[in-house]
Design a protein around this motif. Sequence first.
Motif, PDB file in Angstrom:
ATOM      1  N   MET A   1     -14.894 -13.038 -37.332  1.00  0.00           N
ATOM      2  CA  MET A   1     -16.074 -12.523 -38.048  1.00  0.00           C
ATOM      3  C   MET A   1     -16.738 -11.433 -37.210  1.00  0.00           C
ATOM      4  SD  MET A   1     -19.585 -14.490 -39.248  1.00  0.00           S
ATOM      5  CE  MET A   1     -18.780 -15.466 -40.496  1.00  0.00           C
ATOM      6  N   ILE A   2     -16.988 -10.268 -37.830  1.00  0.00           N
ATOM      7  CA  ILE A   2     -17.640  -9.181 -37.113  1.00  0.00           C
ATOM      8  C   ILE A   2     -19.142  -9.431 -37.028  1.00  0.00           C
ATOM      9  CG2 ILE A   2     -15.896  -7.520 -37.896  1.00  0.00           C
ATOM     10  CD1 ILE A   2     -18.081  -6.403 -39.793  1.00  0.00           C
ATOM     11  N   LYS A   3     -19.796  -8.727 -36.090  1.00  0.00           N
ATOM     12  CA  LYS A   3     -21.238  -8.792 -35.981  1.00  0.00           C
ATOM     13  C   LYS A   3     -21.831  -7.436 -36.341  1.00  0.00           C
ATOM     14  CE  LYS A   3     -21.799 -12.633 -32.797  1.00  0.00           C
ATOM     15  NZ  LYS A   3     -22.484 -13.136 -31.586  1.00  0.00           N
ATOM     16  N   LEU A   4     -23.000  -7.474 -36.959  1.00  0.00           N
ATOM     17  CA  LEU A   4     -23.657  -6.270 -37.469  1.00  0.00           C
ATOM     18  C   LEU A   4     -24.963  -6.007 -36.740  1.00  0.00           C
ATOM     19  CD1 LEU A   4     -23.256  -7.001 -41.276  1.00  0.00           C
ATOM     20  CD2 LEU A   4     -22.101  -5.152 -40.066  1.00  0.00           C
ATOM     21  N   SER A   5     -25.244  -4.740 -36.496  1.00  0.00           N
ATOM     22  CA  SER A   5     -26.535  -4.304 -35.988  1.00  0.00           C
ATOM     23  C   SER A   5     -27.280  -3.556 -37.088  1.00  0.00           C
ATOM     24  CB  SER A   5     -26.371  -3.371 -34.782  1.00  0.00           C
ATOM     25  OG  SER A   5     -25.874  -4.052 -33.659  1.00  0.00           O
ATOM     26  N   GLY A   6     -28.505  -3.979 -37.357  1.00  0.00           N
ATOM     27  CA  GLY A   6     -29.377  -3.221 -38.246  1.00  0.00           C
ATOM     28  C   GLY A   6     -30.153  -2.213 -37.415  1.00  0.00           C
ATOM     29  N   VAL A   7     -30.096  -0.930 -37.779  1.00  0.00           N
ATOM     30  CA  VAL A   7     -30.707   0.133 -36.980  1.00  0.00           C
ATOM     31  C   VAL A   7     -31.703   0.905 -37.838  1.00  0.00           C
ATOM     32  CG1 VAL A   7     -30.273   2.195 -35.609  1.00  0.00           C
ATOM     33  CG2 VAL A   7     -28.629   0.308 -35.543  1.00  0.00           C
ATOM     34  N   ILE A   8     -32.916   1.052 -37.326  1.00  0.00           N
ATOM     35  CA  ILE A   8     -34.001   1.707 -38.072  1.00  0.00           C
ATOM     36  C   ILE A   8     -34.731   2.665 -37.139  1.00  0.00           C
ATOM     37  CG2 ILE A   8     -36.062   1.309 -39.491  1.00  0.00           C
ATOM     38  CD1 ILE A   8     -35.233  -1.726 -39.389  1.00  0.00           C
ATOM     39  N   ILE A   9     -35.106   3.847 -37.630  1.00  0.00           N
ATOM     40  CA  ILE A   9     -36.048   4.686 -36.896  1.00  0.00           C
ATOM     41  C   ILE A   9     -37.366   4.664 -37.661  1.00  0.00           C
ATOM     42  CG2 ILE A   9     -34.213   6.144 -35.961  1.00  0.00           C
ATOM     43  CD1 ILE A   9     -35.364   8.439 -37.739  1.00  0.00           C
ATOM     44  N   THR A  10     -38.478   4.678 -36.908  1.00  0.00           N
ATOM     45  CA  THR A  10     -39.784   4.559 -37.547  1.00  0.00           C
ATOM     46  C   THR A  10     -40.812   5.501 -36.931  1.00  0.00           C
ATOM     47  OG1 THR A  10     -40.374   2.758 -36.026  1.00  0.00           O
ATOM     48  CG2 THR A  10     -39.512   2.128 -38.187  1.00  0.00           C
ATOM     49  N   TYR A  11     -41.794   5.827 -37.746  1.00  0.00           N
ATOM     50  CA  TYR A  11     -43.040   6.446 -37.279  1.00  0.00           C
ATOM     51  C   TYR A  11     -44.093   6.178 -38.347  1.00  0.00           C
ATOM     52  CZ  TYR A  11     -46.674   9.624 -35.817  1.00  0.00           C
ATOM     53  OH  TYR A  11     -47.899  10.133 -35.428  1.00  0.00           O
ATOM     54  N   ASP A  29     -26.939  -9.310 -37.229  1.00  0.00           N
ATOM     55  CA  ASP A  29     -27.002 -10.171 -36.053  1.00  0.00           C
ATOM     56  C   ASP A  29     -28.015  -9.682 -35.028  1.00  0.00           C
ATOM     57  OD1 ASP A  29     -24.599 -12.106 -36.538  1.00  0.00           O
ATOM     58  OD2 ASP A  29     -23.854 -10.101 -37.045  1.00  0.00           O
ATOM     59  N   GLU A  30     -28.475  -8.471 -35.179  1.00  0.00           N
ATOM     60  CA  GLU A  30     -29.590  -7.954 -34.383  1.00  0.00           C
ATOM     61  C   GLU A  30     -30.240  -6.823 -35.159  1.00  0.00           C
ATOM     62  OE1 GLU A  30     -28.887  -5.881 -30.733  1.00  0.00           O
ATOM     63  OE2 GLU A  30     -27.615  -4.361 -31.673  1.00  0.00           O
ATOM     64  N   ILE A  31     -31.506  -6.576 -34.874  1.00  0.00           N
ATOM     65  CA  ILE A  31     -32.229  -5.450 -35.474  1.00  0.00           C
ATOM     66  C   ILE A  31     -32.761  -4.578 -34.352  1.00  0.00           C
ATOM     67  CG2 ILE A  31     -34.147  -4.718 -36.928  1.00  0.00           C
ATOM     68  CD1 ILE A  31     -33.966  -7.394 -38.382  1.00  0.00           C
ATOM     69  N   VAL A  32     -32.440  -3.296 -34.422  1.00  0.00           N
ATOM     70  CA  VAL A  32     -32.906  -2.320 -33.441  1.00  0.00           C
ATOM     71  C   VAL A  32     -33.870  -1.365 -34.139  1.00  0.00           C
ATOM     72  CG1 VAL A  32     -32.255  -0.473 -31.849  1.00  0.00           C
ATOM     73  CG2 VAL A  32     -30.735  -2.450 -32.160  1.00  0.00           C
ATOM     74  N   VAL A  33     -35.081  -1.258 -33.616  1.00  0.00           N
ATOM     75  CA  VAL A  33     -36.075  -0.323 -34.146  1.00  0.00           C
ATOM     76  C   VAL A  33     -36.372   0.715 -33.067  1.00  0.00           C
ATOM     77  CG1 VAL A  33     -38.423  -0.011 -34.994  1.00  0.00           C
ATOM     78  CG2 VAL A  33     -37.119  -2.051 -35.645  1.00  0.00           C
ATOM     79  N   GLN A  71     -28.245   2.520 -29.110  1.00  0.00           N
ATOM     80  CA  GLN A  71     -29.019   1.379 -28.640  1.00  0.00           C
ATOM     81  C   GLN A  71     -28.546   0.058 -29.249  1.00  0.00           C
ATOM     82  OE1 GLN A  71     -31.326   2.192 -26.144  1.00  0.00           O
ATOM     83  NE2 GLN A  71     -30.221   4.107 -26.537  1.00  0.00           N
ATOM     84  N   ALA A  72     -27.635   0.132 -30.202  1.00  0.00           N
ATOM     85  CA  ALA A  72     -27.141  -1.077 -30.865  1.00  0.00           C
ATOM     86  C   ALA A  72     -26.121  -1.796 -29.994  1.00  0.00           C
ATOM     87  CB  ALA A  72     -26.523  -0.717 -32.212  1.00  0.00           C
ATOM     88  N   SER A  73     -26.082  -3.109 -30.091  1.00  0.00           N
ATOM     89  CA  SER A  73     -25.141  -3.916 -29.315  1.00  0.00           C
ATOM     90  C   SER A  73     -23.769  -3.978 -29.976  1.00  0.00           C
ATOM     91  CB  SER A  73     -25.676  -5.347 -29.164  1.00  0.00           C
ATOM     92  OG  SER A  73     -26.927  -5.361 -28.522  1.00  0.00           O
ATOM     93  N   TYR A  74     -23.727  -3.788 -31.291  1.00  0.00           N
ATOM     94  CA  TYR A  74     -22.475  -3.941 -32.029  1.00  0.00           C
ATOM     95  C   TYR A  74     -22.083  -2.625 -32.683  1.00  0.00           C
ATOM     96  CZ  TYR A  74     -24.191  -8.681 -31.400  1.00  0.00           C
ATOM     97  OH  TYR A  74     -24.700  -9.824 -30.857  1.00  0.00           O
ATOM     98  N   ASP A  75     -20.788  -2.469 -32.933  1.00  0.00           N
ATOM     99  CA  ASP A  75     -20.275  -1.215 -33.485  1.00  0.00           C
ATOM    100  C   ASP A  75     -20.442  -1.108 -34.998  1.00  0.00           C
ATOM    101  OD1 ASP A  75     -19.391  -0.057 -31.052  1.00  0.00           O
ATOM    102  OD2 ASP A  75     -17.595  -1.314 -31.087  1.00  0.00           O
ATOM    103  N   TYR A  76     -20.598  -2.234 -35.660  1.00  0.00           N
ATOM    104  CA  TYR A  76     -20.740  -2.217 -37.116  1.00  0.00           C
ATOM    105  C   TYR A  76     -22.230  -2.151 -37.461  1.00  0.00           C
ATOM    106  CZ  TYR A  76     -15.840  -3.453 -36.930  1.00  0.00           C
ATOM    107  OH  TYR A  76     -14.485  -3.451 -36.668  1.00  0.00           O
TER     108      TYR A  76
END
Length: 253
Positions: A1-11, A29-33, A71-76
């Motif tokens: 099972m692959i792991k996913l990173s959610g990536v968001i930029i904010t202001y 599996d993780e969220i990066v803001v 900055q994400a831990s996972y490639d997906y």
Amino acid sequence: MIKLSGVIITYNEARNIEKCLESLVNVVDEIVVVDSFSTDNTKSICSRFNVKFIEQKFLGYVEQKNFALTQASYDYIVSLDGDEALSEVLQESIISLKNNWNFSGYYANRFNNFCGQWIKYSDWYPNKKLRVFDRRKAEWKGINPHDHIELNNTKEKTGYLKGDILHWTYQTYSEFNLKTEHFSTIAAKAYYNLGKKAPFWKILFNPTWAFFKAYFLRLGFLDGLNGFVISVQTANITFLKYTKLRELIKGNA
């Protein structure tokens, strides 16, 4: 099972970021803001969720999003803007990918909410976006402020996901006017740096075509008054972009 990173930029996304994060928590599996030092409550809202919160001076839309990928831990990756969220159907579609990832990237339709109305036409739907992808095979490209994910190899295959990316755009006409002015300035500067020209025929023809395509060919009239407003502003941002570019060229001649 692959792991996913959610990536968001904010202001300054306090109005929408909670909906965005809530739609991701059971999917990735993780969220990066990556935040550009927001002055509203964006940071405090994010602190209520289990996110990796990084403050980074804004580098430009394309540049900031590429930085965020690193900055994400996972490639997906599942990439969203702070004013976007995954519909329930799209959440289920992405979860199913964890055991069945077959392509380099996946498209989904984006469904835009403008002044409280979900826009079904006006060149705004289906507004397909490549937002689920393998970062080893893709990067953000485009001319600011119009960024998009592009696969590094045109032979890479993509899939299509069920469900929508829900996008809360401008919620007042005044906000739309201000953003049109802001984005047209950014686009004009980007065009100037690329050496593009602004002949009179482009100032006349391109906005006219933009309105005609959005209002008539893409059935904007079916969205009522807001469809007309969107189509007019689509033409207006094109007009402003080229007139500001022309001004830059003359001012630096």
